[in-house]
Scaffold this motif. Structure first.
Motif, PDB file in Angstrom:
ATOM      1  N   TYR A 117       0.819  -1.085  -0.061  1.00 11.88           N
ATOM      2  CA  TYR A 117      -0.014  -0.037   0.062  1.00 11.88           C
ATOM      3  C   TYR A 117       0.993   1.374  -0.008  1.00 11.88           C
ATOM      4  CZ  TYR A 117      -4.142  -2.774   0.913  1.00 11.88           C
ATOM      5  OH  TYR A 117      -5.243  -3.828   0.556  1.00 11.88           O
ATOM      6  N   LEU A 118       0.323   2.257  -0.755  1.00  9.67           N
ATOM      7  CA  LEU A 118       1.036   3.494  -0.839  1.00  9.67           C
ATOM      8  C   LEU A 118       0.276   4.722  -0.207  1.00  9.67           C
ATOM      9  CD1 LEU A 118       1.957   2.935  -4.789  1.00  9.67           C
ATOM     10  CD2 LEU A 118       3.726   2.834  -2.748  1.00  9.67           C
ATOM     11  N   PRO A 119       0.739   5.787  -0.051  1.00 12.30           N
ATOM     12  CA  PRO A 119      -0.023   7.133   0.478  1.00 12.30           C
ATOM     13  C   PRO A 119      -0.888   7.408  -0.580  1.00 12.30           C
ATOM     14  CG  PRO A 119       2.446   7.338   0.897  1.00 12.30           C
ATOM     15  CD  PRO A 119       2.369   6.232  -0.008  1.00 12.30           C
ATOM     16  N   VAL A 120      -1.759   8.337  -0.314  1.00 10.57           N
ATOM     17  CA  VAL A 120      -2.790   8.817  -1.267  1.00 10.57           C
ATOM     18  C   VAL A 120      -2.171   9.744  -2.353  1.00 10.57           C
ATOM     19  CG1 VAL A 120      -3.451  10.927   0.158  1.00 10.57           C
ATOM     20  CG2 VAL A 120      -5.015   9.757  -1.506  1.00 10.57           C
ATOM     21  N   ASN A 121      -0.992  10.336  -2.038  1.00  7.11           N
ATOM     22  CA  ASN A 121      -0.154  11.015  -3.024  1.00  7.11           C
ATOM     23  C   ASN A 121       0.087  10.234  -4.274  1.00  7.11           C
ATOM     24  OD1 ASN A 121       0.859  11.065  -0.016  1.00  7.11           O
ATOM     25  ND2 ASN A 121       1.784  13.228  -0.990  1.00  7.11           N
ATOM     26  N   PHE A 122       0.118   8.837  -4.453  1.00 11.69           N
ATOM     27  CA  PHE A 122       0.328   8.042  -5.549  1.00 11.69           C
ATOM     28  C   PHE A 122      -1.244   7.877  -6.228  1.00 11.69           C
ATOM     29  CE2 PHE A 122       4.156   7.340  -3.183  1.00 11.69           C
ATOM     30  CZ  PHE A 122       4.959   7.101  -4.096  1.00 11.69           C
ATOM     31  N   PHE A 123      -2.349   8.550  -5.756  1.00  7.59           N
ATOM     32  CA  PHE A 123      -3.458   8.306  -6.641  1.00  7.59           C
ATOM     33  C   PHE A 123      -3.088   8.872  -8.046  1.00  7.59           C
ATOM     34  CE2 PHE A 123      -7.072  10.506  -8.241  1.00  7.59           C
ATOM     35  CZ  PHE A 123      -8.254   9.462  -8.050  1.00  7.59           C
ATOM     36  N   GLY A 124      -3.379   7.942  -9.009  1.00  5.48           N
ATOM     37  CA  GLY A 124      -3.317   8.573 -10.364  1.00  5.48           C
ATOM     38  C   GLY A 124      -4.347   8.047 -11.308  1.00  5.48           C
ATOM     39  N   LYS A 125      -4.701   8.775 -12.356  1.00  2.00           N
ATOM     40  CA  LYS A 125      -5.645   8.496 -13.274  1.00  2.00           C
ATOM     41  C   LYS A 125      -4.894   8.260 -14.702  1.00  2.00           C
ATOM     42  CE  LYS A 125      -9.989  10.443 -11.393  1.00  2.00           C
ATOM     43  NZ  LYS A 125     -10.882  11.422 -11.748  1.00  2.00           N
ATOM     44  N   LYS A 126      -5.182   6.991 -15.499  1.00  2.00           N
ATOM     45  CA  LYS A 126      -4.727   7.031 -16.658  1.00  2.00           C
ATOM     46  C   LYS A 126      -4.992   8.322 -17.596  1.00  2.00           C
ATOM     47  CE  LYS A 126      -4.491   1.940 -16.098  1.00  2.00           C
ATOM     48  NZ  LYS A 126      -4.999   0.897 -16.962  1.00  2.00           N
ATOM     49  N   GLY A 127      -4.160   8.309 -18.509  1.00  2.38           N
ATOM     50  CA  GLY A 127      -4.631   9.590 -19.435  1.00  2.38           C
ATOM     51  C   GLY A 127      -3.949  10.711 -19.506  1.00  2.38           C
ATOM     52  N   SER A 128      -3.692  11.184 -20.539  1.00  2.00           N
ATOM     53  CA  SER A 128      -2.812  12.654 -20.823  1.00  2.00           C
ATOM     54  C   SER A 128      -3.125  13.724 -20.075  1.00  2.00           C
ATOM     55  CB  SER A 128      -2.639  12.839 -22.256  1.00  2.00           C
ATOM     56  OG  SER A 128      -3.752  13.169 -22.955  1.00  2.00           O
ATOM     57  N   ARG A 129      -4.719  13.832 -19.786  1.00  2.00           N
ATOM     58  CA  ARG A 129      -5.186  14.877 -19.184  1.00  2.00           C
ATOM     59  C   ARG A 129      -4.665  15.105 -17.686  1.00  2.00           C
ATOM     60  NH1 ARG A 129     -11.228  15.985 -19.652  1.00  2.00           N
ATOM     61  NH2 ARG A 129     -11.499  14.228 -18.138  1.00  2.00           N
ATOM     62  N   ASP A 130      -4.274  13.963 -16.949  1.00  2.00           N
ATOM     63  CA  ASP A 130      -3.838  13.953 -15.824  1.00  2.00           C
ATOM     64  C   ASP A 130      -2.381  14.069 -15.585  1.00  2.00           C
ATOM     65  OD1 ASP A 130      -6.563  13.768 -14.418  1.00  2.00           O
ATOM     66  OD2 ASP A 130      -6.689  12.111 -15.611  1.00  2.00           O
ATOM     67  N   MET A 131      -1.578  14.165 -16.565  1.00  2.00           N
ATOM     68  CA  MET A 131      -0.193  14.463 -16.462  1.00  2.00           C
ATOM     69  C   MET A 131       0.424  15.750 -16.308  1.00  2.00           C
ATOM     70  SD  MET A 131       1.325  11.947 -19.447  1.00  2.00           S
ATOM     71  CE  MET A 131       0.457  12.777 -20.921  1.00  2.00           C
ATOM     72  N   PRO A 132       1.091  15.951 -15.208  1.00  2.00           N
ATOM     73  CA  PRO A 132       1.742  17.310 -15.139  1.00  2.00           C
ATOM     74  C   PRO A 132       2.720  17.498 -16.301  1.00  2.00           C
ATOM     75  CG  PRO A 132       1.916  15.882 -13.091  1.00  2.00           C
ATOM     76  CD  PRO A 132       1.377  15.005 -14.189  1.00  2.00           C
ATOM     77  N   ILE A 133       2.472  18.581 -16.857  1.00  2.00           N
ATOM     78  CA  ILE A 133       3.307  18.898 -18.235  1.00  2.00           C
ATOM     79  C   ILE A 133       3.998  20.390 -17.821  1.00  2.00           C
ATOM     80  CG2 ILE A 133       3.312  19.245 -20.635  1.00  2.00           C
ATOM     81  CD1 ILE A 133       0.972  17.355 -20.720  1.00  2.00           C
ATOM     82  N   ILE A 212       2.572  12.922  -5.918  1.00  2.00           N
ATOM     83  CA  ILE A 212       3.899  12.592  -6.267  1.00  2.00           C
ATOM     84  C   ILE A 212       4.283  12.614  -7.559  1.00  2.00           C
ATOM     85  CG2 ILE A 212       3.352  10.153  -6.804  1.00  2.00           C
ATOM     86  CD1 ILE A 212       6.424  11.363  -4.832  1.00  2.00           C
ATOM     87  N   TYR A 213       3.278  13.013  -8.583  1.00  2.00           N
ATOM     88  CA  TYR A 213       3.643  13.029  -9.952  1.00  2.00           C
ATOM     89  C   TYR A 213       4.073  14.538 -10.161  1.00  2.00           C
ATOM     90  CZ  TYR A 213       1.099   8.616  -9.538  1.00  2.00           C
ATOM     91  OH  TYR A 213       0.720   7.435  -9.407  1.00  2.00           O
ATOM     92  N   SER A 214       3.306  15.276  -9.361  1.00  2.00           N
ATOM     93  CA  SER A 214       3.698  16.854  -9.371  1.00  2.00           C
ATOM     94  C   SER A 214       5.061  17.183  -8.822  1.00  2.00           C
ATOM     95  CB  SER A 214       2.446  17.732  -8.741  1.00  2.00           C
ATOM     96  OG  SER A 214       1.500  17.732  -9.497  1.00  2.00           O
ATOM     97  N   THR A 215       5.533  16.417  -7.768  1.00  2.00           N
ATOM     98  CA  THR A 215       6.671  16.462  -7.003  1.00  2.00           C
ATOM     99  C   THR A 215       7.833  16.107  -8.071  1.00  2.00           C
ATOM    100  OG1 THR A 215       5.535  16.030  -5.032  1.00  2.00           O
ATOM    101  CG2 THR A 215       8.081  15.865  -5.153  1.00  2.00           C
TER     102      THR A 215
END
Length: 279
Positions: A117-133, A212-215
């Motif tokens: 199990y991981l912290p909620v920081n790892f919540f992630g949806k598939k798809g380019s709209r949810d990628m930090p760019i 975590i993805y934004s970090t």
């Protein structure tokens, strides 16, 4: 004629015998135990993100394995050229093993074996709209636009030893949100070399409530800035190596994983189309 008549009379018997052999073969194939099929399945689209080591085969292991994991967040540097071409380099940001909040070892050796199990920081949806760019503002005049995209899933690599029918076996698994692939020893050694080279510089931990993805995206952008905006005489060539920018760097494994992660990358297609409209 008697010989021919005998053959004709025995044709039905021959056909029945062949059919019996085919049926027996099919029965044995269906009842034969398949070898263990170990995979790592990610489930990050939940408030309790997790990944699981599973055995999809009906066969049981002799005992429960104790896997260890290399965990990365994948990012790409996209180079969008004015001639409509878009290419990319992969960066794998190591994630500290300390982020695992709980690990449950099941009492079975098929289906779900070990759940992490991981912290909620790892919540992630598939798809380019949810990628930090983020777009990199480059000082030098380069013939391309640089974009840094971080994907909302993990690249997990596990070197698993397990016991089956009294024999110790090994499988090296690469897992993404959509792909499970077996790696060779050579590829694994290249990944270990990459991990050792980047752990001190890039390893990322949880930052409060931030995704975590934004970090990771912010950290990788700093890396990109040091590569593209440093004075040529002060540029650290080891940083170029981190993004696979040296010939044959890490046995080409970054390029191979780059293709595995996104065989048809939506960002490459999007920016290629964007460039076409602007020409």
């Amino acid at each position: 004629m008697d010989f021919i008549d005998t053959i004709i009379k025995n044709i039905p018997i021959c056909i029945s015998f062949v059919a019996l052999l085919i049926s027996l073969k099919n029965y044995l194939d269906n009842t034969k135990e398949k070898a263990p099929d170990l995979k790592i399945i990610q489930n990050l689209w939940t408030k309790k993100p997790r990944f699981e080591l599973i055995n999809e085969s009906s066969s049981k292991l002799d005992e429960t394995p104790s896997p260890s994991y290399l965990m990365f967040i994948p990012s790409k540097f996209f180079y969008c050229f004015k001639n409509q071409e878009t290419i990319s380099n992969l960066v794998l940001t190591p994630i500290s093993y300390d982020v695992i909040t709980e690990q449950i070892v099941g009492n079975q050796t098929k289906d779900s074996i070990v759940t992490s199990y991981l912290p909620v920081n790892f919540f992630g949806k598939k798809g380019s709209r949810d990628m930090p760019i983020k777009k990199l503002e480059t000082v030098d005049k380069v013939p391309f636009e640089v974009l840094i995209a971080t994907y909302p899933f993990m690249v997990i690599i596990s070197n698993v030893d397990y016991v089956y029918r009294g024999k110790i076996k090994n499988k090296i698994i690469l897992s993404t949100s959509i792909v499970n692939k077996e790696l060779s020893i050579k590829q694994y050694e290249s990944i270990m070399e990459y991990f050792n080279d980047t752990a001190d510089y890039l390893e990322t931990k949880i930052n409060g409530d931030e995704s975590i993805y934004s970090t990771v995206n912010k950290k990788v952008k700093l890396l990109a800035n040091e590569i593209f905006n440093a004075n040529p005489g002060k540029r650290d060539d080891n940083l170029i190596k981190i993004i696979g920018g040296t010939e044959g760097g890490y046995g080409g494994v970054l390029k191979e994983i780059n293709a595995i992660i996104t065989p048809l990358d939506p960002l490459e297609q999007y920016y290629a189309t964007k460039n076409e409209k602007n020409t």
